[in-house]
Design an enzyme around this catalytic site. Structure first.
Site, PDB file in Angstrom:
ATOM      1  NE  ARG A 103     111.573 -83.470  12.669  1.00 27.45           N
ATOM      2  CZ  ARG A 103     112.679 -83.726  13.358  1.00 27.45           C
ATOM      3  NH1 ARG A 103     113.661 -82.838  13.368  1.00 27.45           N
ATOM      4  NH2 ARG A 103     112.811 -84.838  14.035  1.00 27.45           N
ATOM      5  CG  HIS A 120     105.848 -94.163  28.633  1.00 24.00           C
ATOM      6  ND1 HIS A 120     105.916 -94.885  27.472  1.00 24.00           N
ATOM      7  CD2 HIS A 120     105.175 -93.033  28.333  1.00 24.00           C
ATOM      8  CE1 HIS A 120     105.294 -94.229  26.528  1.00 24.00           C
ATOM      9  NE2 HIS A 120     104.834 -93.104  27.021  1.00 24.00           N
ATOM     10  NE  ARG A 123     113.420 -84.776  17.614  1.00 26.28           N
ATOM     11  CZ  ARG A 123     113.916 -84.020  18.601  1.00 26.28           C
ATOM     12  NH1 ARG A 123     113.241 -83.854  19.696  1.00 26.28           N
ATOM     13  NH2 ARG A 123     115.100 -83.434  18.455  1.00 26.28           N
ATOM     14  CD  GLU A 145     117.300 -80.962  10.331  1.00 24.90           C
ATOM     15  OE1 GLU A 145     117.616 -81.353  11.465  1.00 24.90           O
ATOM     16  OE2 GLU A 145     116.317 -81.421   9.723  1.00 24.90           O
ATOM     17  NE  ARG A 147     121.598 -86.139  16.058  1.00 26.58           N
ATOM     18  CZ  ARG A 147     120.407 -85.590  15.815  1.00 26.58           C
ATOM     19  NH1 ARG A 147     120.198 -84.941  14.665  1.00 26.58           N
ATOM     20  NH2 ARG A 147     119.448 -85.647  16.679  1.00 26.58           N
ATOM     21  CG  ASN A 195     120.030 -81.732  18.044  1.00 26.79           C
ATOM     22  OD1 ASN A 195     120.509 -80.895  18.793  1.00 26.79           O
ATOM     23  ND2 ASN A 195     118.821 -82.227  18.220  1.00 26.79           N
ATOM     24  CG  ASP A 196     120.527 -83.671  11.894  1.00 23.13           C
ATOM     25  OD1 ASP A 196     121.359 -84.590  12.013  1.00 23.13           O
ATOM     26  OD2 ASP A 196     119.301 -83.855  11.931  1.00 23.13           O
TER      27      ASP A 196
HETATM   28  C1  PEP Z   1     118.126 -81.130  15.000  1.00 26.44           C
HETATM   29  O1  PEP Z   1     118.726 -81.761  14.131  1.00 26.44           O
HETATM   30  O2  PEP Z   1     118.638 -80.210  15.671  1.00 26.44           O
HETATM   31  C2  PEP Z   1     116.725 -81.468  15.320  1.00 26.44           C
HETATM   32  C3  PEP Z   1     116.004 -80.743  16.153  1.00 26.44           C
HETATM   33  O3  PEP Z   1     116.198 -82.580  14.751  1.00 26.44           O
HETATM   34  P1  PEP Z   1     116.494 -84.075  15.268  1.00 26.44           P
HETATM   35  O4  PEP Z   1     117.280 -83.972  16.536  1.00 26.44           O
HETATM   36  O5  PEP Z   1     115.179 -84.717  15.440  1.00 26.44           O
HETATM   37  O6  PEP Z   1     117.291 -84.625  14.129  1.00 26.44           O
HETATM   38 MG    MG Z   2     117.614 -83.006  12.744  1.00 25.92          MG
END
Ligand code: PEP
Ligand code: MG
Length: 567
Positions: A358, A215, A322, A457, A491, A480-481
């Site tokens: 999500r 924060h 999220r 993803e 990752r 990302n995934d």
């Molecule tokens: C992703 O995987 O790109 C994504 C947005 O979800 P997270 O980073 O929460 O896994």
């Molecule tokens: Mg993801």
């Protein structure tokens, strides 16, 4: 100072650049920007608390209780005072602090130390604070690690009050030397300390510890103070009073910079400031390319407390909320009503702007003890996200019921993570139908038409995106995934960063395939992974035909300006 090859080192092993004579320290950017000022270390009334044997355990527990109640009253006043400076969604942290002070686990742990060790309350509070801090720091996700500073903050508050009650100090709070612009240095800055800072005096913040998700980092961003955290033990008190430059764009601090460096950063700051005011021209205007093609520019959000940040960023909606953070912040499964209240607040807070929530993406790096997930060799490829929801329908239904009940309060879309097959989508839709039927039978209000989408993803989802498209209203690409699974590079593993290349042709081809298949089926396609915030990839995304982008709030205006300059 001694010479080792071409690099000069100080006695303490810090690098001293011979040409520029600048000592540089590296950390993690929590808020970008350039700042100049004299380093001043934060002074707190006390940070160490010796153990003192007490005579009466009951009297000591009472002392603690009195101080705890006093702290709750103070926090209530601080909440009111912060409303204007930080906005309601940030100020709410001080209500959360009040709740933390009421946490039975925290309170009983302190009383237990007083009783078992016959120790003074100050020592007990400090001991328990360090234990809770350690537990938070060991947690697997950034958000919970960020909570470590909160427990230190509330404990410090109680201890200051205890010392005031005992007549050992006259006033509480923080202080630092200032005879001009200050770069405030400290181990970690508590949110309640951050809010006391005057942006005109404190031009920058540097900390040895801390996280860019805390924060404190969020407040620093809201207050616009360039901040570099996590510098480590190299940031020591011997730099007190030295002139420094923070280049928070790269996470670098220059101590005692030479003329050349000062001139260079003066120029950079001028350009930054000019760009900043130039960016303000893009506030409140639609996001479109030079040729007039509209892109929906949304922001990612992790919790209710991010909403003000999202609003301040001028995002046109939330493209990824999220929801798992609600579960990660709870000690037990959040109930339908608890979730409903949060979704309702988010939706109301965003007015008629779109909010894509999500569904639960727990597992892998995000776990909470009460889920009692079995240890797995490869948790990222394990029983997580939609797989977990479909194997525990009661859990999934609770969330979907809360989401549908909240749907009447705003512009909700629901999105499901980690899809790999058509069956997962059809199963989810059946559960949604069952939830709607139940709500109707119970005469509970909901919107019948809630947009439904999936995250692309996994390589599997991208490769069958033509088969998936007929079942959904939109795709949102989670790069990302998608990058970790396509390139078989974890990752979470810092050693694999060079393999985790989202520009790899394999990833770009999967993005392209997804957009083409989505458009062929007449649905919109967005992107919510970190790659969406990458200015260098923006041109490619626009060229591929992306419809929506959900990015970190601080990138919204920059990206809108960049989009306006593209074909
Ligand atoms: C992703 O995987 O790109 C994504 C947005 O979800 P997270 O980073 O929460 O896994
Ligand atoms: Mg993801």
């Amino acid at each position: 100072m001694y010479n080792q090859k071409k690099t000069l080192y100080t006695e303490d092993g810090d690098i001293l650049n011979e040409k520029h004579r600048n000592l540089t320290l590296k950390g993690t950017t929590a808020n970008k920007g350039i700042a100049f000022g004299k380093i001043s270390f934060l002074k707190r009334v006390a940070s160490e608390f010796d153990k003192v044997k007490i005579r009466s355990i009951n009297a000591e527990c009472e002392r603690f209780e009195k101080a705890r109640q006093h702290a709750i009253t103070q926090l209530s006043a601080l909440y009111e005072a912060s409303l204007e400076k930080l906005g309601e969604q940030n100020a709410v942290l001080f209500q959360i602090h009040q709740m933390m002070l009421d946490d039975p686990d925290y309170v009983s742990s302190i009383n237990e130390v007083i009783r078992k060790e016959k120790a003074n309350a100050e020592y007990a509070v400090h001991k328990v604070a360090l234990r809770f801090e350690k537990q938070f720091l060991e947690m697997d996700n950034d958000y919970m690690r960020g909570r470590a500073s909160d427990v230190i903050d509330i404990s410090r508050r109680i201890n200051e009050i205890l010392m005031m009650h005992a007549g050992k100090i006259k006033s509480k709070g923080i202080s630092f030397e200032s005879d001009g612009p200050v770069i405030l240095a400290t181990d970690d800055l508590a949110p309640s300390e951050t809010v006391q800072l005057d942006q005109h005096t404190v031009t920058g913040i540097i900390t040895t510890k801390g996280s860019d998700r805390s924060h404190t980092a969020i407040f620093a961003r809201t207050m616009g103070i360039p901040t570099v955290v996590c510098i480590g033990s190299k940031l020591t008190k011997r730099y007190e009073g030295k002139f420094a430059i923070i280049d928070a764009n790269t996470g670098t601090v220059y101590i005692d910079p030479d003329e050349e460096t000062i001139l260079k950063f003066n120029e950079i700051k001028k350009t930054d400031d000019a760009q900043h005011s130039h960016l303000e021209e893009f506030r409140g205007v639609p996001t479109k390319t030079r040729s007039g093609r509209k892109i929906r520019l949304y922001a990612n959000s992790g919790s209710l407390s991010d909403i003000d940040l999202v609003k301040a960023s001028d995002a046109e909606g939330i493209g990824l909320f999220r929801s798992e953070y609600i579960y990660l912040q709870s000690k037990d499964y959040p109930t339908e009503d608890e979730q409903f209240e949060i979704y309702k607040e988010v939706l109301k807070g965003m007015g008629d702007k779109k909010v894509i929530i999500r569904t639960l993406d727990i597992g892998a790096d995000k776990t909470a003890e009460y889920f009692m997930l079995k240890p797995e060799d490869n948790p990222a490829m394990g029983l997580r996200a939609i797989r977990l929801c479909l194997s525990n329908r009661a859990l999934f239904k609770t969330q979907l019921r809360a989401l549908y009940r909240a749907s009447v309060y705003g512009n909700l879309s629901i999105m499901v993570p980690m899809i790999t097959s058509v069956e997962e989508v059809t199963e989810t839709k059946k559960i949604i139908e069952a939830v709607k039927k139940e709500l109707t039978e119970q005469h509970l209000e909901f919107k019948d038409e809630v947009e439904f989408g999936i995250m692309i993803e996994t390589p599997a989802a991208a490769l069958i995106s033509d088969e998936l498209a007929p079942y959904v209203d939109f795709f949102s690409i989670g790069t990302n995934d998608l990058t970790q699974f396509t390139l078989a590079a974890d990752r979470q593993n810092a050693d694999l960063v060079k393999y985790l290349n989202p520009y790899h042709h394999s990833v770009v081809r999967l993005i392209e395939m997804t957009i083409q298949n989505g458009h062929a089926a007449g649905i919109w396609v967005g992107i919510c992974g970190e790659l969406a915030s990458d200015e260098h990839f923006l041109g490619k995304l626009i060229q591929l035909g992306i419809d929506e982008m959900s990015v970190v709030p601080s990138s919204v205006l920059t990206l809108r300006a960049k989009i306006a300059s593209l074909g």
